[in-house]
Design a protein around this motif. Sequence first.
Motif, mmCIF file in Angstrom:
data_model
loop_
_atom_site.group_PDB
_atom_site.id
_atom_site.type_symbol
_atom_site.label_atom_id
_atom_site.label_comp_id
_atom_site.label_asym_id
_atom_site.label_seq_id
_atom_site.Cartn_x
_atom_site.Cartn_y
_atom_site.Cartn_z
ATOM 1 N N ASP A 144 -40.394 28.685 -29.953
ATOM 2 C CA ASP A 144 -40.444 28.487 -28.498
ATOM 3 C C ASP A 144 -40.477 29.812 -27.734
ATOM 4 O OD1 ASP A 144 -40.577 25.768 -28.624
ATOM 5 O OD2 ASP A 144 -38.435 25.433 -28.350
ATOM 6 N N PHE A 145 -39.898 30.846 -28.320
ATOM 7 C CA PHE A 145 -39.854 32.132 -27.608
ATOM 8 C C PHE A 145 -41.253 32.733 -27.423
ATOM 9 C CE2 PHE A 145 -39.741 33.159 -32.083
ATOM 10 C CZ PHE A 145 -40.533 34.287 -32.186
ATOM 11 N N LEU A 146 -42.231 32.237 -28.180
ATOM 12 C CA LEU A 146 -43.591 32.762 -28.055
ATOM 13 C C LEU A 146 -44.280 32.285 -26.781
ATOM 14 C CD1 LEU A 146 -44.802 32.309 -31.753
ATOM 15 C CD2 LEU A 146 -44.012 34.408 -30.636
ATOM 16 N N ARG A 147 -43.803 31.165 -26.227
ATOM 17 C CA ARG A 147 -44.385 30.624 -24.997
ATOM 18 C C ARG A 147 -43.275 30.526 -23.951
ATOM 19 N NH1 ARG A 147 -47.989 26.319 -28.172
ATOM 20 N NH2 ARG A 147 -46.107 25.073 -28.099
ATOM 21 N N PRO A 148 -43.391 31.256 -22.845
ATOM 22 C CA PRO A 148 -42.321 31.253 -21.831
ATOM 23 C C PRO A 148 -41.983 29.847 -21.325
ATOM 24 C CG PRO A 148 -43.901 33.001 -21.388
ATOM 25 C CD PRO A 148 -44.487 32.187 -22.494
ATOM 26 N N SER A 149 -42.987 28.994 -21.167
ATOM 27 C CA SER A 149 -42.715 27.641 -20.662
ATOM 28 C C SER A 149 -41.862 26.844 -21.647
ATOM 29 C CB SER A 149 -44.033 26.902 -20.401
ATOM 30 O OG SER A 149 -44.806 26.817 -21.593
ATOM 31 N N GLN A 154 -36.666 24.569 -23.508
ATOM 32 C CA GLN A 154 -35.586 24.536 -24.483
ATOM 33 C C GLN A 154 -34.228 24.527 -23.778
ATOM 34 O OE1 GLN A 154 -34.953 27.955 -27.219
ATOM 35 N NE2 GLN A 154 -35.264 26.463 -28.864
ATOM 36 N N LYS A 155 -34.130 25.305 -22.700
ATOM 37 C CA LYS A 155 -32.897 25.287 -21.905
ATOM 38 C C LYS A 155 -32.770 23.995 -21.107
ATOM 39 C CE LYS A 155 -32.888 30.347 -21.412
ATOM 40 N NZ LYS A 155 -32.963 31.489 -20.452
ATOM 41 N N ALA A 156 -33.916 23.448 -20.671
ATOM 42 C CA ALA A 156 -33.891 22.221 -19.856
ATOM 43 C C ALA A 156 -33.304 21.056 -20.630
ATOM 44 C CB ALA A 156 -35.302 21.882 -19.375
ATOM 45 N N TRP A 157 -33.669 20.931 -21.915
ATOM 46 C CA TRP A 157 -33.158 19.802 -22.702
ATOM 47 C C TRP A 157 -31.655 19.910 -22.931
ATOM 48 C CZ3 TRP A 157 -36.455 16.251 -22.246
ATOM 49 C CH2 TRP A 157 -37.824 16.452 -22.387
ATOM 50 N N ARG A 158 -31.099 21.109 -22.780
ATOM 51 C CA ARG A 158 -29.659 21.277 -22.982
ATOM 52 C C ARG A 158 -28.869 21.069 -21.704
ATOM 53 N NH1 ARG A 158 -30.031 26.906 -26.470
ATOM 54 N NH2 ARG A 158 -30.866 26.020 -28.402
ATOM 55 N N GLU A 159 -29.551 21.025 -20.585
ATOM 56 C CA GLU A 159 -28.847 20.855 -19.303
ATOM 57 C C GLU A 159 -28.184 19.482 -19.229
ATOM 58 O OE1 GLU A 159 -28.181 22.742 -16.854
ATOM 59 O OE2 GLU A 159 -29.404 24.522 -17.218
ATOM 60 N N ARG A 160 -26.970 19.461 -18.665
ATOM 61 C CA ARG A 160 -26.236 18.203 -18.511
ATOM 62 C C ARG A 160 -26.595 17.488 -17.218
ATOM 63 N NH1 ARG A 160 -24.302 16.643 -23.333
ATOM 64 N NH2 ARG A 160 -23.517 18.441 -24.463
ATOM 65 N N LEU A 175 -44.989 28.275 -14.946
ATOM 66 C CA LEU A 175 -45.386 29.262 -15.943
ATOM 67 C C LEU A 175 -46.613 28.813 -16.723
ATOM 68 C CD1 LEU A 175 -41.826 30.164 -17.323
ATOM 69 C CD2 LEU A 175 -43.273 31.591 -15.849
ATOM 70 N N ASN A 176 -46.700 27.502 -16.949
ATOM 71 C CA ASN A 176 -47.824 26.958 -17.717
ATOM 72 C C ASN A 176 -48.096 25.542 -17.229
ATOM 73 O OD1 ASN A 176 -49.742 26.157 -19.556
ATOM 74 N ND2 ASN A 176 -48.343 26.103 -21.311
ATOM 75 N N ASN A 177 -49.199 25.352 -16.578
ATOM 76 C CA ASN A 177 -49.526 24.042 -16.006
ATOM 77 C C ASN A 177 -49.839 23.001 -17.068
ATOM 78 O OD1 ASN A 177 -49.878 22.425 -13.656
ATOM 79 N ND2 ASN A 177 -52.097 22.483 -13.995
ATOM 80 N N ASP A 178 -49.989 23.431 -18.331
ATOM 81 C CA ASP A 178 -50.270 22.512 -19.435
ATOM 82 C C ASP A 178 -49.067 22.351 -20.365
ATOM 83 O OD1 ASP A 178 -52.880 21.967 -18.626
ATOM 84 O OD2 ASP A 178 -53.677 23.728 -19.673
ATOM 85 N N CYS A 179 -47.867 22.432 -19.813
ATOM 86 C CA CYS A 179 -46.653 22.253 -20.612
ATOM 87 C C CYS A 179 -46.377 20.753 -20.759
ATOM 88 C CB CYS A 179 -45.465 22.960 -19.960
ATOM 89 S SG CYS A 179 -43.933 22.837 -20.915
ATOM 90 N N ALA A 180 -46.683 20.214 -21.928
ATOM 91 C CA ALA A 180 -46.588 18.762 -22.135
ATOM 92 C C ALA A 180 -45.157 18.250 -22.014
ATOM 93 C CB ALA A 180 -47.160 18.404 -23.503
ATOM 94 N N LEU A 229 -46.279 22.867 -35.595
ATOM 95 C CA LEU A 229 -47.128 21.679 -35.706
ATOM 96 C C LEU A 229 -46.290 20.410 -35.749
ATOM 97 C CD1 LEU A 229 -49.863 20.293 -36.059
ATOM 98 C CD2 LEU A 229 -49.664 20.691 -38.527
ATOM 99 N N ARG A 230 -45.169 20.463 -36.474
ATOM 100 C CA ARG A 230 -44.279 19.296 -36.515
ATOM 101 C C ARG A 230 -43.779 18.951 -35.122
ATOM 102 N NH1 ARG A 230 -42.462 21.569 -41.413
ATOM 103 N NH2 ARG A 230 -40.768 22.672 -40.371
ATOM 104 N N ARG A 231 -43.386 19.996 -34.381
ATOM 105 C CA ARG A 231 -42.899 19.757 -33.023
ATOM 106 C C ARG A 231 -44.008 19.179 -32.144
ATOM 107 N NH1 ARG A 231 -41.891 23.426 -28.807
ATOM 108 N NH2 ARG A 231 -43.920 24.291 -29.394
ATOM 109 N N ASP A 232 -45.204 19.752 -32.199
ATOM 110 C CA ASP A 232 -46.311 19.277 -31.367
ATOM 111 C C ASP A 232 -46.752 17.872 -31.771
ATOM 112 O OD1 ASP A 232 -46.255 21.668 -30.005
ATOM 113 O OD2 ASP A 232 -47.810 22.614 -31.239
ATOM 114 N N THR A 233 -46.606 17.539 -33.057
ATOM 115 C CA THR A 233 -46.890 16.168 -33.503
ATOM 116 C C THR A 233 -45.889 15.199 -32.912
ATOM 117 O OG1 THR A 233 -47.806 17.006 -35.589
ATOM 118 C CG2 THR A 233 -47.183 14.687 -35.515
#
Length: 455
Positions: A144-149, A154-160, A175-180, A229-233
């Motif tokens: 995830d560190f390779l893509r800023p978005s 990654q931090k968003a999913w940890r937010e309460r 940061l990236n308009n194509d962040c799925a 690839l596993r994550r994107d799948t």
Amino acid sequence: MSPFLFRDDMKDLTVFLNSLTPKFYVALTGTSSLISGLIFIFEWWYFHKHGTSFIEQVSVSHLQPLMGGTESSISEPGSPSRNRENETSRQNLSECKVWRNPLNLFRGAEYRRYTWVTGKEPLTYYDMNLSAQDHQTFFTCDTDFLRPSDTVMQKAWRERNPPARIKAAYQALELNNDCATAYVLLAEEEATTIVDAERLFKQALKAGETIYRQSQQCQHQSPQHEAQLRRDTNVLVYIKRRLAMCARKLGRIREAVKIMRDLMKEFPPLTMLNIHENLLESLLELQAYADVQAVLAKYDDISLPKSAAICYTAALLKTRTVSEKFSPETASRRGLSTAEINAVEAIHRAVEFNPHVPKYLLEMKSLILPPEHILKRGDSEAIAYAFFHLQHWKRIEGALNLLECTWEGTFRMIPYPLEKGHLFYPYPSCTETADRELLPSAGTLVPPTLGILRL
């Protein structure tokens, strides 16, 4: 080693232990208690902030590789290694007790509507914490560190806090308009209608397919690319599945069935998502009972984990052939026919798997909104099943009557007390007590018409 040296060492050790005063033991106990308390406080803080145990994370990340545990890489479909992975995953799944609810509702478009009407929270903290862990497992990886978005997500999913998660999703899109995954979060939690959720999921699908194709081209370059690839799948399958559920809720059932069938053909190893349970419910809504039987023939297998959806759907199909003309008085006079015996036995098997379901199907207990996670064979699974399948039982004339007669005559009339450990032992077990943790807050009864969930 010389026995004389060993004897001298033991003598020195004995002298040392005898020379220790009670003050030493008091100091030792106090110091160890202080250190244990600090570790406990740190673990509690870390879990509260990140939703996972720090010690567990370190053990999995650093100790497991040293002990020989490695992540399985993606193999080509049909290869021996892929088949071994499938068998291993099936064994692991059969041992799992807490499952993601295959038909879980949308937080923004459905759960939140209930909160608006009643002012009550429909999900427990424990349930939402399990979902947070699922999201981190499904939607994040080590690259995830390779893509800023992706770093932001990654931090968003940890937010309460839900507003904080939504704000982070918008930051990722800047940061990236194509962040799925950002579109996924907004569709799940910000969209207030199913129509809005579907629109956001379609944007997520467009972005997810592009990223998935890019990951496929690089998958064999390194273990990091395979993990990506596993994550994107996972992201792509999740998006398509939720789009199918949107189509189902909006009345486009045949479209939903097609999406689910295509997913099951394209990604057969992902049986852990239980997409076949979504397919069963949609086919029942179409009253395509032959197709339902075909799906059951494939998934109602001893090598796959059972569920209330599979067991009770099999019972419903058997019941459908005899329920319309079934009469308890007539059956008591002439006896049961072969078809009626098959139906009764199917109901027996279903109730033995989950004895909580009949009370909800017969409306002896009030339904509440289904949780996002269920305990197999528990009350939460019964709620999740009845919430979506009660209408299918009502549609078949006499089906609930035969269920009631079989359940009343066979299970409720068993004299108490039963021996301890019996399936129908009347006192709550540890499993049932743990199951209550998954249920929504007390008093979150669903209005009879479920009108708040309609568009």
